[in-house]
Design a protein around this motif. Structure first.
Motif, mmCIF file in Angstrom:
data_model
loop_
_atom_site.group_PDB
_atom_site.id
_atom_site.type_symbol
_atom_site.label_atom_id
_atom_site.label_comp_id
_atom_site.label_asym_id
_atom_site.label_seq_id
_atom_site.Cartn_x
_atom_site.Cartn_y
_atom_site.Cartn_z
ATOM 1 N N ASN A 1 -9.089 -38.370 52.446
ATOM 2 C CA ASN A 1 -10.562 -38.378 52.573
ATOM 3 C C ASN A 1 -11.189 -39.704 52.200
ATOM 4 N N VAL A 2 -10.704 -40.274 51.073
ATOM 5 C CA VAL A 2 -11.307 -41.508 50.556
ATOM 6 C C VAL A 2 -11.131 -42.632 51.568
ATOM 7 N N LEU A 3 -9.897 -42.809 52.047
ATOM 8 C CA LEU A 3 -9.625 -43.921 52.957
ATOM 9 C C LEU A 3 -10.214 -43.663 54.345
ATOM 10 N N GLU A 4 -10.217 -42.398 54.761
ATOM 11 C CA GLU A 4 -10.810 -42.067 56.059
ATOM 12 C C GLU A 4 -12.285 -42.448 56.068
ATOM 13 N N ARG A 5 -12.965 -42.094 54.957
ATOM 14 C CA ARG A 5 -14.390 -42.395 54.889
ATOM 15 C C ARG A 5 -14.644 -43.895 54.733
ATOM 16 N N ALA A 6 -13.776 -44.559 53.958
ATOM 17 C CA ALA A 6 -13.915 -46.014 53.810
ATOM 18 C C ALA A 6 -13.797 -46.686 55.175
ATOM 19 N N LYS A 7 -12.838 -46.226 55.958
ATOM 20 C CA LYS A 7 -12.622 -46.785 57.294
ATOM 21 C C LYS A 7 -13.829 -46.496 58.189
ATOM 22 N N ALA A 8 -14.330 -45.271 58.098
ATOM 23 C CA ALA A 8 -15.507 -44.907 58.903
ATOM 24 C C ALA A 8 -16.705 -45.774 58.516
ATOM 25 N N ASN A 9 -16.750 -46.221 57.263
ATOM 26 C CA ASN A 9 -17.822 -47.113 56.816
ATOM 27 C C ASN A 9 -17.530 -48.574 57.157
ATOM 28 N N GLY A 10 -16.482 -48.799 57.910
ATOM 29 C CA GLY A 10 -16.217 -50.141 58.419
ATOM 30 C C GLY A 10 -15.257 -50.963 57.585
ATOM 31 N N MET A 11 -14.667 -50.369 56.556
ATOM 32 C CA MET A 11 -13.774 -51.166 55.712
ATOM 33 C C MET A 11 -12.460 -51.464 56.443
ATOM 34 N N GLN A 12 -12.057 -52.716 56.360
ATOM 35 C CA GLN A 12 -10.754 -53.135 56.883
ATOM 36 C C GLN A 12 -9.715 -52.828 55.811
ATOM 37 N N LEU A 13 -8.782 -51.939 56.092
ATOM 38 C CA LEU A 13 -7.791 -51.534 55.086
ATOM 39 C C LEU A 13 -6.516 -52.342 55.279
ATOM 40 N N GLU A 14 -6.062 -52.963 54.203
ATOM 41 C CA GLU A 14 -4.832 -53.763 54.243
ATOM 42 C C GLU A 14 -3.917 -53.260 53.133
ATOM 43 N N TYR A 15 -2.720 -52.884 53.501
ATOM 44 C CA TYR A 15 -1.808 -52.295 52.520
ATOM 45 C C TYR A 15 -0.862 -53.348 51.976
ATOM 46 N N VAL A 16 -0.634 -53.333 50.675
ATOM 47 C CA VAL A 16 0.380 -54.222 50.093
ATOM 48 C C VAL A 16 1.349 -53.394 49.246
ATOM 49 N N SER A 17 2.567 -53.854 49.142
ATOM 50 C CA SER A 17 3.586 -53.136 48.371
ATOM 51 C C SER A 17 3.146 -53.046 46.916
ATOM 52 N N ARG A 18 3.680 -52.074 46.222
ATOM 53 C CA ARG A 18 3.341 -51.903 44.813
ATOM 54 C C ARG A 18 3.694 -53.147 43.991
ATOM 55 N N GLU A 19 4.790 -53.810 44.373
ATOM 56 C CA GLU A 19 5.173 -55.038 43.645
ATOM 57 C C GLU A 19 4.153 -56.150 43.890
ATOM 58 N N ALA A 20 3.801 -56.342 45.157
ATOM 59 C CA ALA A 20 2.838 -57.407 45.484
ATOM 60 C C ALA A 20 1.494 -57.120 44.814
ATOM 61 N N TYR A 21 1.157 -55.839 44.741
ATOM 62 C CA TYR A 21 -0.142 -55.442 44.181
ATOM 63 C C TYR A 21 -0.269 -55.888 42.714
ATOM 64 N N LEU A 22 0.862 -55.959 42.024
ATOM 65 C CA LEU A 22 0.841 -56.369 40.615
ATOM 66 C C LEU A 22 0.298 -57.785 40.439
ATOM 67 N N ASN A 23 0.341 -58.577 41.538
ATOM 68 C CA ASN A 23 -0.122 -59.975 41.460
ATOM 69 C C ASN A 23 -1.604 -60.132 41.761
ATOM 70 N N LYS A 24 -2.318 -59.005 41.829
ATOM 71 C CA LYS A 24 -3.684 -59.067 42.382
ATOM 72 C C LYS A 24 -4.644 -59.931 41.576
ATOM 73 N N THR A 25 -4.329 -60.248 40.330
ATOM 74 C CA THR A 25 -5.222 -61.132 39.583
ATOM 75 C C THR A 25 -4.708 -62.585 39.538
ATOM 76 N N GLU A 26 -3.536 -62.822 40.160
ATOM 77 C CA GLU A 26 -2.973 -64.185 40.166
ATOM 78 C C GLU A 26 -3.695 -65.060 41.196
ATOM 79 N N GLN A 27 -4.001 -66.284 40.777
ATOM 80 C CA GLN A 27 -4.740 -67.188 41.665
ATOM 81 C C GLN A 27 -3.993 -67.437 42.981
ATOM 82 N N GLU A 28 -2.669 -67.548 42.881
ATOM 83 C CA GLU A 28 -1.875 -67.833 44.079
ATOM 84 C C GLU A 28 -2.008 -66.720 45.119
#
Ligand code: PLP
Length: 289
Positions: free
Chosen positions: A100-127
């Motif tokens: 529901n959450v992602l379906e509605r986000a998409k309907a609101n125009g959000m571009q959804l991009e998936y990243v692996s759980r490992e890559a996600y851990l770097n989300k605060t890294e500048q690189e």
């Protein structure tokens, strides 16, 4: 332009036998009803960020979240309403059909991009963030959960919507941005009590202190760490039963991830004698339904 002033936010008295026996009075501030498209605490967390994005001329908001994140839903809805393109970096693989959450986000125009759980851990890294810039161009970055200094500034306005004198304000705590805002706006003699929804969340104290840095604090605050029911988004029959019964008696829907745990905790504290007689307690309904 962003709306400057909100409608009056409903404040509803809660009738609970344990709270009554403790001689306290409990009210719920219905932030879940406060904004038509971006309900709950998320509007307060976003409002100054949206203004800042607008001021800086950035037309794209980029943020991070899990597949069930209320923050993702709120950013998508705000983007649609205020004319921003939104990009959601989602932890883990895509599962179809979308929830529901992602379906509605998409309907609101959000571009959804998936990243692996490992890559996600770097989300605060500048690189990692620079890499996102190469892929998606210029964007205004909102951290996971939407907590930053401007979010704290927005949440500092929540207490001004409470139209009665009170001694305590309570909220569910995820990242701590909301309670940091509450704390910064308390008068002496008032206190904030946060109910951690994550297990083992003692790190939150330091996070909240960091968010409060450079702000003067007149009131006091504390965290309850024992009402997580096993961890984030974990529930139990006792919690589900409580939410059903609360809904029946007070005609207010709660959910098990945030507001249900807070309200369960408040009632347990009343039973344990944690409140003073005559104390007026405000519980925030932060949304999430
Ligand atoms: C996001 C959220 C919270 C937690 O807010 P923080 O500022 O991250 O502590 C609480 N309640 C609901 C319903 C939420 O969606």
């Amino acid at each position: 332009m962003l709306p400057k002033k909100m409608e009056e936010i409903p404040l509803q008295e809660i009738n609970d036998p344990a709270v009554a026996a403790a001689g306290a009075r409990l009210y719920m501030l219905r932030l879940d009803l406060a904004h038509p498209t971006v309900p709950g605490n998320k509007w307060f967390k976003l409002k100054y960020n949206l203004q800042e994005a607008q001021r800086s001329g950035t037309r794209t908001l980029l943020t991070f979240g899990g597949a069930y994140s209320n923050h993702i839903a709120a950013v998508a809805a705000a983007g649609k309403e205020y004319g921003f393109h939104t990009i959601g970096i989602i932890r883990g693989e895509e599962h179809t059909p979308l929830n529901n959450v992602l379906e509605r986000a998409k309907a609101n125009g959000m571009q959804l991009e998936y990243v692996s759980r490992e890559a996600y851990l770097n989300k605060t890294e500048q690189e990692f963030i620079n890499e996102l810039g190469h892929r998606f161009g210029k964007f205004y970055l909102l951290p996971e959960g939407g907590t930053n200094a401007l979010a704290v500034q927005g949440c500092a306005e929540i207490c001004s919507h409470i139209r009665i004198p009170f001694q305590r304000v309570c909220c569910a705590v995820g990242t701590g941005g909301t309670i940091a805002g509450l704390i910064s706006s308390l008068d002496s003699g008032q206190q904030a009590t946060g109910f951690a929804v994550l297990k083992g969340a003692s790190f939150l104290k330091g996070d909240i202190e960091a968010l409060l840095a450079r702000r003067s604090v007149r009131g006091s605050w504390g965290l309850e760490l024992d009402y997580h029911f096993g961890g984030y988004a974990k529930s139990a029959k006792a919690l589900d039963d409580f939410i059903l019964s609360f809904g029946r008696h007070n005609n207010i829907p709660l959910e098990p991830v945030y507001t249900g745990k807070m309200m369960y905790g408040i009632v347990e504290m009343a039973k344990a004698g944690s409140f003073r007689r005559g104390e007026v307690i405000i519980a925030l309904h932060t949304g999430g339904l």
